[in-house]
Design an enzyme around this catalytic site. Structure first.
Site, PDB file in Angstrom:
ATOM      1  CG  ASP A  54      -1.666   1.329   1.341  1.00 10.73           C
ATOM      2  OD1 ASP A  54      -2.582   1.542   0.519  1.00 10.73           O
ATOM      3  OD2 ASP A  54      -1.327   2.157   2.212  1.00 10.73           O
ATOM      4  CE1 TYR A  59       0.954   7.534   3.858  1.00  7.57           C
ATOM      5  CE2 TYR A  59       1.192   5.569   2.516  1.00  7.57           C
ATOM      6  CZ  TYR A  59       0.489   6.305   3.450  1.00  7.57           C
ATOM      7  OH  TYR A  59      -0.676   5.804   3.979  1.00  7.57           O
ATOM      8  CE  LYS A  85      -3.679   4.861   1.936  1.00  3.03           C
ATOM      9  NZ  LYS A  85      -2.290   4.390   1.713  1.00  3.03           N
TER      10      LYS A  85
END
Length: 342
Positions: A54, A59, A85
């Protein structure tokens, strides 16, 4: 590595390894690591059998997506499951305006712009393709649609309405076209997950830190709803951002801040029960969420090979059933929390 198969829509679904890999640490979370170190960590995860990864634009402001994409490009596409995401766009900015100063280190100079509109979701999705170099994602999560990130209920409600009137249509369209196999939310609050589940047709939720050895309020209504609708749960943050791994030591982290005294006290009591059975607190914490029938994978992440190895060893550690029963009898765990293999 044991796997769990999820098929909500009758289209073959996805097969998750019980341990997945959350890539926030590969975005230089709290400390910088080199590309070579990141690749070694990912390779260790692969060697241990992990096949679910994921990631997210947040990030490392694109850094984690680039690193995980570079690694997965060396693998056969059918051999892994990958999610990213949407909900943030990354804009070039001056160094002092960079998002995540003091949290992410040595990252590109980018600032986040929340955008849950139809066009915003599509732009974010396309940008993730460019950063990773991948040709497809299995799962698309709307990211951080919660009060924790937006500050107030009113601000959160604003973005929820923007999403449901625009971005949600983008995500369902991508799923309907077969561009992604599943859609959902990567969210820090089970209440907001439930709000979305009640308002739309979602497949999976990445619930971060809200169903752990330390807290199980999601059993009130959200997790039963997931079981009833065959909605899968990816459980992020099984250590509540640190304290269930380190124990109640000075400076222990809970929800990315210093743990308050009542949390330290509860963890101290939980750890005392674990030690009675010669079980490490972190081992009990990693295994606990996997007893729930809605949970398809737990993704603790890791920034070193040793951390990956520790997570794999923890999953293979036997936890005596009596440990869970003691925690329940002492009021340290909800009585309705599943503690038997599903």
């Amino acid at each position: 590595m044991k796997t769990r198969h999820w098929d909500r829509r009758g289209d073959g679904g996805l097969t998750f390894t019980e341990l997945g890999f959350g890539t926030a640490p590969l975005g230089n979370l709290y400390r910088a690591i080199t590309n070579e170190e990141a690749a070694a960590v990912l390779d260790a995860a692969w060697q241990y059998g992990i096949r679910y990864f994921d990631t997210a634009p947040l990030y490392g402001l694109g850094l984690a997506e680039r690193r995980v994409g570079r690694f997965l490009a060396t693998k056969q596409r059918e051999d892994f499951v990958v999610s990213t995401k949407v909900g943030r766009l990354l804009k070039v900015c001056r160094p002092e305006q960079r998002t995540g100063i003091g949290k992410f280190f040595d990252t590109p100079n980018r600032r986040e712009v929340f955008d849950y509109s139809y066009d915003g979701i599509m732009q974010s999705f396309e940008a993730s393709f460019e950063r990773t170099g991948l040709d497809s994602f299995d799962i698309l999560f709307v990211h951080d649609l919660d009060v924790f990130n937006h500050g107030t209920p009113a601000a959160c409600d604003h973005y929820v309405e923007q999403f449901m009137s625009g971005g949600y249509q983008a995500m369902t369209s991508l799923r309907d076209q077969g561009v992604v196999k599943a859609i959902g939310g990567g969210i820090n609050e089970w209440q907001m997950c439930q709000t979305l589940a009640e308002r739309g047709d979602f497949d999976l939720f990445l619930l971060a830190g809200r169903y752990t050895l330390l807290e199980q309020e999601a059993l009130e209504s959200f997790l039963p709803l997931c079981v009833a609708r065959n909605i899968g749960i990816v459980l992020g943050g099984p250590y509540n951002s640190g304290i269930l791994a380190t124990g109640p030591v000075a400076g222990a982290q809970y929800n990315y801040s210093d743990a308050p005294s009542h949390i330290l006290d509860k963890v101290r009591r939980i750890e005392h029960v674990c030690l009675k059975y010669n079980v490490a607190l972190s081992d009990a914490a990693l295994n606990f969420p996997l007893f729930h029938p809605a949970v398809v994978s737990v993704i603790p992440g890791g920034q070193s090979i040793n951390q990956v190895a520790s997570n794999e060893r923890a999953r293979n550690t036997h936890i005596p059933h009596e440990l869970w029963e003691d925690l329940k009898s002492l009021g340290l765990m909800r009585g309705d929390a599943p503690v038997g293999e599903s």
